[in-house]
Design a protein around this motif. Sequence first.
Motif, PDB file in Angstrom:
ATOM      1  N   THR A 118       0.860  -1.179   0.000  1.00 40.70           N
ATOM      2  CA  THR A 118       0.000   0.000   0.000  1.00 40.70           C
ATOM      3  C   THR A 118       0.895   1.227   0.000  1.00 40.70           C
ATOM      4  O   THR A 118       1.697   1.422   0.912  1.00 40.70           O
ATOM      5  N   VAL A 119       0.779   2.030  -1.051  1.00 39.97           N
ATOM      6  CA  VAL A 119       1.544   3.267  -1.157  1.00 39.97           C
ATOM      7  C   VAL A 119       0.664   4.413  -0.667  1.00 39.97           C
ATOM      8  O   VAL A 119      -0.438   4.613  -1.179  1.00 39.97           O
ATOM      9  N   VAL A 120       1.144   5.129   0.341  1.00 37.67           N
ATOM     10  CA  VAL A 120       0.403   6.276   0.870  1.00 37.67           C
ATOM     11  C   VAL A 120       1.072   7.543   0.361  1.00 37.67           C
ATOM     12  O   VAL A 120       2.224   7.831   0.705  1.00 37.67           O
ATOM     13  N   VAL A 121       0.365   8.298  -0.472  1.00 37.57           N
ATOM     14  CA  VAL A 121       0.903   9.539  -1.029  1.00 37.57           C
ATOM     15  C   VAL A 121       0.581  10.674  -0.068  1.00 37.57           C
ATOM     16  O   VAL A 121      -0.589  10.896   0.275  1.00 37.57           O
ATOM     17  N   VAL A 122       1.612  11.392   0.386  1.00 40.71           N
ATOM     18  CA  VAL A 122       1.413  12.518   1.295  1.00 40.71           C
ATOM     19  C   VAL A 122       1.989  13.785   0.676  1.00 40.71           C
ATOM     20  O   VAL A 122       2.942  13.739  -0.108  1.00 40.71           O
ATOM     21  N   ASP A 123       1.397  14.903   1.038  1.00 39.04           N
ATOM     22  CA  ASP A 123       1.832  16.215   0.562  1.00 39.04           C
ATOM     23  C   ASP A 123       2.959  16.699   1.467  1.00 39.04           C
ATOM     24  O   ASP A 123       2.751  16.933   2.666  1.00 39.04           O
ATOM     25  N   ALA A 124       4.158  16.867   0.919  1.00 34.90           N
ATOM     26  CA  ALA A 124       5.307  17.272   1.724  1.00 34.90           C
ATOM     27  C   ALA A 124       5.134  18.652   2.338  1.00 34.90           C
ATOM     28  O   ALA A 124       5.786  18.968   3.340  1.00 34.90           O
TER      29      ALA A 124
END
Length: 280
Positions: A118-124
Motif C-alpha cells: 500500500t503506497v500512501v501519497v502525502v503532501d510534503a
Amino acid sequence: MTVNEHTQIPLSHGSACATCPAAHLQRVGIDTSNADYVVALAGNPNTGKSTVFNALTGLRQHTGNWPGKTVTRMEGMFRYGDKAYKLVDLPGTYSLLATSEDEEVARDFILFGQPHVTVVVVDATRLERNLNLALQVLEITDRAVVCLNLMDEARRHGLDIDHRRLARELGVPVVPTAARQGEGIMDLVATIADVAASRYARHPHRLLLKDPHLVRAVSDLASDLQKMYPGLPNARWVALRLMDNDPRMVEAVRSGELADLIAAQSGQMGGPGALELASA
C-alpha cells in the motif's frame, strides 16, 4: 526495467497471487490473472496521488465502479524487471474510519484485499495533516511505502524534510518525489518492488496502549476474533475499531459480512456466528 510500457507485451502470469486473497480481489472486480503483485495507492485529496498514478501506469489504465458503489475505481499496470504490478487507485480520503463510502472502500480494500503493497501519497508541504492517514494505514498493514510527494513545492516554500529520519520514525520506507516532474518515480518503483518481495525490514509505527486494562481488553478481544474468524487479517486493529464502537465494523460483524469477507479471501464457505461475537 521499465515503467509505463505502452507496447502490448503480454504480462507474465506470476505465482504471487497464490498467496494473496484473490477471491476477495475478484469479488471487488480486481483481475489479478496478469499481475504478479497488487499495489494499492492511498492518500488525501490534493496530494498529487493521481499524478503519481499516471506516472506509474501511463496509458495502461482503465476506470470502473466498485461493485455496489458509486465510487469510481481506477486501476492500471506497470512493469519492473520481470514482474508485473497491478496498481489500484483508492478514493482520496482523509481517514479510514469509514464515515463515508470513499473511506469504507479504501479501508476494506487495504484490510480484506490485503494488497502486497500500500503506497500512501502525502503532501510534503502539509505533512502533519497527511500523516494522520499514513498512521491509520500502518495500523492495518506493515506492507506500506510512504510517497513524500510535492517535494518541489516543499523546496519552494523553504521546507527541509529529513525523509530518512521520517522513515525511521514510521518504520516503513519513505520515498521523496515530485511526480509532475517525474522526480523520484523510479526510486518509488524500486521500493515498491522491494516491499512486495519482502526485501525490506518493516517495523511500522503502531498505536501504543498504555492503560493495562485497555491492553488486556484489546488482547482478549483480538484473541477471540482470531479463534472465531481464522485468517482474519490484523485482528488487533479490528478489535480496536469494535471497542471504539465503529458502526461500520459493528454492522459487518452483526450482518455476517465480516465472515463472508474472510471466507472469500480464504476460499472457504461459511463462518462462525457473527451475532455471537457482536454480543460478546
